[in-house]
Design an enzyme around this catalytic site. Structure first.
Site, mmCIF file in Angstrom:
data_model
loop_
_atom_site.group_PDB
_atom_site.id
_atom_site.type_symbol
_atom_site.label_atom_id
_atom_site.label_comp_id
_atom_site.label_asym_id
_atom_site.label_seq_id
_atom_site.Cartn_x
_atom_site.Cartn_y
_atom_site.Cartn_z
ATOM 1 N N ASN A 73 -14.628 -0.209 -24.885
ATOM 2 C CA ASN A 73 -13.994 -1.455 -24.428
ATOM 3 C C ASN A 73 -12.522 -1.246 -24.056
ATOM 4 O OD1 ASN A 73 -12.723 -1.248 -26.874
ATOM 5 N ND2 ASN A 73 -13.579 -3.120 -27.753
ATOM 6 N N ASP A 126 -18.346 -3.625 -24.943
ATOM 7 C CA ASP A 126 -18.110 -3.681 -26.386
ATOM 8 C C ASP A 126 -19.394 -3.358 -27.140
ATOM 9 O OD1 ASP A 126 -17.518 -4.844 -29.092
ATOM 10 O OD2 ASP A 126 -15.657 -5.333 -28.016
ATOM 11 N N SER A 180 -15.267 9.655 -42.080
ATOM 12 C CA SER A 180 -13.925 10.168 -42.345
ATOM 13 C C SER A 180 -13.835 10.646 -43.782
ATOM 14 C CB SER A 180 -12.923 9.032 -42.121
ATOM 15 O OG SER A 180 -11.662 9.391 -42.619
ATOM 16 N N THR A 206 -11.660 9.934 -45.535
ATOM 17 C CA THR A 206 -11.088 8.802 -46.266
ATOM 18 C C THR A 206 -12.121 8.166 -47.201
ATOM 19 O OG1 THR A 206 -9.587 6.940 -45.917
ATOM 20 C CG2 THR A 206 -11.544 6.967 -44.569
ATOM 21 N N TYR A 212 -10.478 0.043 -44.057
ATOM 22 C CA TYR A 212 -10.937 1.011 -43.047
ATOM 23 C C TYR A 212 -11.932 1.994 -43.680
ATOM 24 C CZ TYR A 212 -10.957 5.295 -40.269
ATOM 25 O OH TYR A 212 -11.365 6.412 -39.600
ATOM 26 N N LYS A 251 -16.177 2.552 -43.128
ATOM 27 C CA LYS A 251 -16.893 3.812 -42.853
ATOM 28 C C LYS A 251 -18.015 4.018 -43.874
ATOM 29 C CE LYS A 251 -14.755 5.259 -39.255
ATOM 30 N NZ LYS A 251 -15.491 5.327 -37.989
ATOM 31 N N ASN A 261 1.252 6.484 -36.654
ATOM 32 C CA ASN A 261 1.283 6.457 -38.124
ATOM 33 C C ASN A 261 1.058 7.852 -38.681
ATOM 34 O OD1 ASN A 261 1.360 3.562 -38.448
ATOM 35 N ND2 ASN A 261 -0.747 3.569 -37.689
#
Ligand code: NAD
Ligand code: UD1
Length: 337
Positions: free
Chosen positions: A33, A59, A125, A127, A149, A153, A198
């Site tokens: 998108n 999308d 990830s 993470t 976030y 995941k 970041n």
């Protein structure tokens, strides 16, 4: 020739995956998108690979669009990268993440199920491990994401596992990326953050280019070799190649396989700065500030499972990561604009 749908294919990692797909004899169909990428990335992919990409601006929440794409292009497998990835934003706007990342993935899986296509590689990830108690981190480590976030995941990983246990026809590869950095060696595609970065490597790049004044090193009092945070940086081209290995593995077997994609080596913030200074050929101003809330001391992968089962291992070291990131930055001071 196999046709692969790459959701999020005009983004940083997706564009590098498209190059590897095209140059390895696959056809790439991208749905994106453009919320965090530029159409120009796809043109550059086509230049590098000297082949065209089918690009559809759309999308992943649009299930009927996805269904049409899967049918019209006769897709053989999906590499699913589309999603939002800013940890801080996920804390302030969690519903955006549950909507885009979780509901978006549900929509994609629903469309795939409806047309009977059940092979997918998913971008997860490191993470999801949160603050690992043991390094290197194996796939069997505890999963404990610490922000929306990361949880988005993990929820998608769990949705995929539930789907695969409900229906033996699904074959899923979940890839947990460590810290993707660097750029294609051509200098034509790379990471192009829309706002102030970041993450460490794009920030260092912008300081080296004089676009940002100085780097803040977030803490030098961690229990690491020089007190700064240690991460497993992986060259984005190595990461992209990992997706091809995972795709090839989907042609046999069923169920869910989870793989860490990292190098297995951790580098500190100061080591990254030193290597980047080498690549850029001049000093990079930096200063130590307080720790960033939520940061962990150390995280690096045990990438052995991907090597044993997929025959993939990272080839490129920190020097190539910095040189390629710098070439991309130097040749494209305004990114894709
Ligand atoms: P990116 O933002 O460059 O790429 C994501 C792409 O998805 C963008 O092009 C964006 O426009 C598109 N997108 C977002 N929401 C969409 C939607 N609803 N429909 C269609 N397209 C949509 O990010 P990236 O670094 O290339 O990351 C790709 C994937 O890898 C993401 O899922 C990310 O969470 C995951 N990941 C990235 C990192 C990293 O450090 N870059 C680390 C681990 C995992
Ligand atoms: C970030 C994400 C994480 C994601 C991972 C991989 C956050 C809080 N976490 O983690 O969810 O999975 O990227 O892409 O964004 N650093 C500085 N100065 C800076 C930027 C970073 O010193 O300006 C340090 C950090 O403290 C850390 C290291 O550099 O020690 C790497 O940081 P970063 O690139 O943001 O990655 P992660 O913290 O691993």
């Amino acid at each position: 020739m196999q046709r692969i749908l790459v959701t999020g294919g005009s983004g940083y990692i997706g564009s590098h995956i498209c190059v590897e797909l095209l140059t390895s004899g696959f056809q790439a169909v991208v749905v994106d998108n453009l919320s965090n990428s530029n159409r120009e990335a796809i043109r550059r992919v086509e230049t590098i690979a000297e082949q065209s990409v089918d690009f559809i601006q759309g999308d992943i929440l649009d299930e009927s669009l996805l269904r049409r794409v899967l049918e019209d292009y006769n897709i053989d497998a999906v590499v699913h990268l589309a999603g939002l990835k800013a940890v801080g934003e996920s804390v302030s706007h969690p519903l955006r993440y549950y909507d885009n990342n979780v509901a978006g993935s549900r929509s994609l899986l629903q469309a795939m199920d409806a047309v009977g296509l059940k092979k997918i590689v998913f971008s997860s990830s490191a993470t999801v491990y949160g603050n690992p108690s043991i390094n290197p981190v194996a796939e069997s480590a505890a999963l404990n994401p610490t922000n929306p976030y990361g949880r988005s995941k993990l929820f998608v990983e769990e949705m995929l596992a539930d789907l695969a246990s409900s229906d033996d026809d699904w074959h899923v590869a979940v890839l947990r990326y460590f810290n993707p950095v660097g750029a294609h060696h051509s200098g034509l595609i790379g990471e192009d953050p829309l706002d102030t970065p970041n993450n460490l490597m794009p920030y260092v790049s912008k300081v080296a280019a004089g676009k940002l004044e100085r780097l803040s090193v977030f803490g030098d009092d961690y229990s690491t070799r020089d007190g700064t945070g240690v991460r497993d940086y992986i060259h984005v081209v190595d990461l992209a190649k990992g997706h091809l290995a995972a795709l090839n593995s989907l042609s046999t077997g069923t169920g869910v396989d989870v793989y860490n994609l990292g190098t297995g080596t951790g580098y500190s913030v100061l080591e990254v700065i030193r290597e980047f200074v080498e690549a850029a050929g001049h000093d990079i101003p930096y200063g130590v500030v307080a720790r960033r809330p939520g940061d962990i001391a150390e995280c690096y992968a045990d990438p052995g499972k991907a090597e044993r089962e997929l025959g993939w291992r990272a080839q490129l070291g920190l020097a190539a990561m910095c040189e390629d990131a710098w070439r991309w930055q130097r040749n494209n001071p305004e990114g894709f604009q």
